[in-house]
Motif scaffolding. Structure first.
Motif, PDB file in Angstrom:
ATOM      1  N   LEU A   1       0.829  -1.207   0.000  1.00  0.00           N
ATOM      2  CA  LEU A   1       0.000   0.000   0.000  1.00  0.00           C
ATOM      3  C   LEU A   1       0.864   1.257   0.000  1.00  0.00           C
ATOM      4  O   LEU A   1       0.519   2.260  -0.643  1.00  0.00           O
ATOM      5  CB  LEU A   1      -0.924  -0.006   1.224  1.00  0.00           C
ATOM      6  N   TRP A   2       2.005   1.197   0.700  1.00  0.00           N
ATOM      7  CA  TRP A   2       2.930   2.334   0.666  1.00  0.00           C
ATOM      8  C   TRP A   2       3.494   2.540  -0.738  1.00  0.00           C
ATOM      9  O   TRP A   2       3.631   3.683  -1.205  1.00  0.00           O
ATOM     10  CB  TRP A   2       4.065   2.108   1.663  1.00  0.00           C
TER      11      TRP A   2
ATOM     12  N   TRP B   1       0.855   4.253  -2.773  1.00  0.00           N
ATOM     13  CA  TRP B   1       0.798   5.676  -2.429  1.00  0.00           C
ATOM     14  C   TRP B   1       1.974   6.436  -3.031  1.00  0.00           C
ATOM     15  O   TRP B   1       1.817   7.545  -3.543  1.00  0.00           O
ATOM     16  CB  TRP B   1       0.773   5.826  -0.916  1.00  0.00           C
ATOM     17  N   SER B   2       3.151   5.834  -2.995  1.00  0.00           N
ATOM     18  CA  SER B   2       4.333   6.472  -3.571  1.00  0.00           C
ATOM     19  C   SER B   2       4.158   6.686  -5.065  1.00  0.00           C
ATOM     20  O   SER B   2       4.562   7.708  -5.617  1.00  0.00           O
ATOM     21  CB  SER B   2       5.575   5.615  -3.305  1.00  0.00           C
TER      22      SER B   2
ATOM     23  N   LEU C   1       1.307   7.041  -6.693  1.00  0.00           N
ATOM     24  CA  LEU C   1       0.316   8.095  -6.917  1.00  0.00           C
ATOM     25  C   LEU C   1       0.906   9.479  -6.659  1.00  0.00           C
ATOM     26  O   LEU C   1       0.598  10.436  -7.358  1.00  0.00           O
ATOM     27  CB  LEU C   1      -0.894   7.873  -6.016  1.00  0.00           C
ATOM     28  N   ARG C   2       1.768   9.570  -5.649  1.00  0.00           N
ATOM     29  CA  ARG C   2       2.369  10.851  -5.318  1.00  0.00           C
ATOM     30  C   ARG C   2       3.604  11.155  -6.165  1.00  0.00           C
ATOM     31  O   ARG C   2       4.245  12.179  -6.006  1.00  0.00           O
ATOM     32  CB  ARG C   2       2.755  10.873  -3.835  1.00  0.00           C
TER      33      ARG C   2
ATOM     34  N   HIS D   1      -0.514   5.731 -12.596  1.00  0.00           N
ATOM     35  CA  HIS D   1      -1.758   5.336 -11.948  1.00  0.00           C
ATOM     36  C   HIS D   1      -1.983   3.829 -12.068  1.00  0.00           C
ATOM     37  O   HIS D   1      -2.516   3.195 -11.148  1.00  0.00           O
ATOM     38  CB  HIS D   1      -2.930   6.095 -12.560  1.00  0.00           C
TER      39      HIS D   1
ATOM     40  N   ALA E   1       0.182   2.160  -9.523  1.00  0.00           N
ATOM     41  CA  ALA E   1      -0.396   2.352  -8.196  1.00  0.00           C
ATOM     42  C   ALA E   1      -1.576   1.411  -7.987  1.00  0.00           C
ATOM     43  O   ALA E   1      -1.716   0.785  -6.925  1.00  0.00           O
ATOM     44  CB  ALA E   1      -0.840   3.809  -8.027  1.00  0.00           C
TER      45      ALA E   1
ATOM     46  N   LEU F   1      -1.922  -1.620  -5.269  1.00  0.00           N
ATOM     47  CA  LEU F   1      -3.082  -1.628  -4.388  1.00  0.00           C
ATOM     48  C   LEU F   1      -3.819  -2.961  -4.466  1.00  0.00           C
ATOM     49  O   LEU F   1      -4.183  -3.552  -3.440  1.00  0.00           O
ATOM     50  CB  LEU F   1      -4.027  -0.476  -4.772  1.00  0.00           C
TER      51      LEU F   1
END
Length: 203
Positions: free
Chosen positions: A80-81, A84-85, A87-88, A185, A188, A192
């Motif tokens: 999950l990290w 997030w990475s 996506l950011r 995306h 990500a 996920l």
């Protein structure tokens, strides 16, 4: 060693999973060399799982022990990290020529951690190898180790191929910002989905 084993192993290795997603995303983000390092990290992480399978530790892990659930949830958190990475647009998943390539140690570390924190890999070895090496066969442990080693080497070759291909396409990706965003995306979403899938094994 049978042809059936080699064909089945090749199909399994080629099937996209955590290691494939990480290898391809790293190669697109930082180039072929980084992708090859990612492939190396993901492959080396298979060795402890193989050792656990050969020595019978996997059966203990899978028996619903707290250790299995703890490792599983750590793996979920890490995936999950990574999502997030992505996506950011941070870290090794940044597809941007204006930033320095990630350190080799970091790339290998992330590849190692993703598979080391996935007890399903150990369980896979336990489910996969006995199909070709029955536990009651002569020198079963040695034969399982041989088959597992071949699987690991095949993983390295295939992942390196993914890295080389993604690295070769990197310039075309960088030239299309919209495609870069879609890929980021997509990576990500893949991390996920893999994390949520792993979470289901801890329930």
């Amino acid at each position: 060693m049978s042809i059936a084993f080699l064909v089945t192993a090749l199909v399994v290795v080629l099937t996209p999973g955590t290691g494939v997603v990480y290898t391809i995303s790293t190669a697109l983000a930082a180039g072929r060399r980084a992708g090859l390092l990612a492939a190396l990290g993901c492959t080396v992480s298979l060795l402890p799982h193989l050792a656990a399978a050969v020595t019978g530790l996997a059966a203990v892990l899978r028996a619903g022990t707290p250790a299995f659930r703890v490792v599983t949830w750590l793996g979920v958190a890490y995936l999950l990290w990574m999502a997030w990475s992505a996506l950011r647009d941070r870290g090794a998943l940044r597809v941007d020529d204006g930033h320095p390539a990630p350190a080799a140690g970091r790339v290998i570390r992330d590849g190692l951690l993703m598979n080391l924190l996935n007890p399903k890999v150990t369980v896979f070895f336990v489910a996969f190898l006995p199909q070709f090496v029955p536990p009651d066969a002569p020198a079963a442990a040695a034969r399982m180790l041989l088959h597992g080693t071949v699987f690991v080497l095949l993983t390295l070759v295939v992942f390196a191929g993914y890295a080389a291909l993604a690295g070769a396409l990197r310039r075309r990706v960088l030239a299309r910002p919209r495609l870069t965003t879609l890929l980021r995306h997509g990576f990500a979403g893949s991390f996920l989905a893999l994390g949520l899938g792993l979470a289901l094994t801890a329930r």
